[in-house]
Design a protein around this motif. Sequence first.
Motif, short mmCIF file in Angstrom:
data_model
loop_
_atom_site.label_atom_id
_atom_site.label_comp_id
_atom_site.label_asym_id
_atom_site.label_seq_id
_atom_site.Cartn_x
_atom_site.Cartn_y
_atom_site.Cartn_z
N SER A 1 -51.82 18.14 -26.77
CA SER A 1 -50.76 17.73 -25.86
C SER A 1 -50.04 18.95 -25.28
O SER A 1 -49.74 18.96 -24.11
N ASN A 2 -49.76 19.97 -26.12
CA ASN A 2 -49.09 21.16 -25.63
C ASN A 2 -49.98 21.95 -24.69
O ASN A 2 -49.49 22.58 -23.76
N ASP A 3 -51.29 21.94 -24.95
CA ASP A 3 -52.21 22.66 -24.06
C ASP A 3 -52.19 22.05 -22.66
O ASP A 3 -52.28 22.76 -21.67
N TYR A 4 -52.09 20.72 -22.61
CA TYR A 4 -52.05 20.03 -21.32
C TYR A 4 -50.82 20.44 -20.53
O TYR A 4 -50.89 20.72 -19.33
N VAL A 5 -49.67 20.51 -21.19
CA VAL A 5 -48.42 20.91 -20.53
C VAL A 5 -48.48 22.37 -20.12
O VAL A 5 -48.05 22.75 -19.03
N ALA A 6 -49.02 23.22 -20.97
CA ALA A 6 -49.09 24.65 -20.67
C ALA A 6 -49.96 24.93 -19.45
O ALA A 6 -49.65 25.82 -18.66
N VAL A 7 -51.03 24.17 -19.27
CA VAL A 7 -51.89 24.37 -18.11
C VAL A 7 -51.11 24.12 -16.82
O VAL A 7 -51.16 24.91 -15.88
#
Length: 89
Positions: A1-7
């Motif tokens: 989930s955090n990777d999606y936001v970071a992208v």
Amino acid sequence: SNDYVAVWAWIGLVLAAGIAVGAWLSMQSAGESLSDLKSSVTAAASSAAAAAKSPASPGPSSSSTPAAPPAPAEGETPPESSHSGGRPA
């Protein structure tokens, strides 16, 4: 989930940098510099502050009572009012 936001955060950062570079190139092609921008912003801010401090121009206010119609000249009969329905009083 955090990777999606970071992208999406990185994509937004790259797009913002692209907009900044485009604005810089546009200013350079127009022959403007950051000091020109600073002076124009300062002038605009001072004129806006002066306009805010000056009183508003006196205009017709909606709270004032309307002026009375002129009195009929001697020998003239006043026109009938519209609220009487055209019947003599």
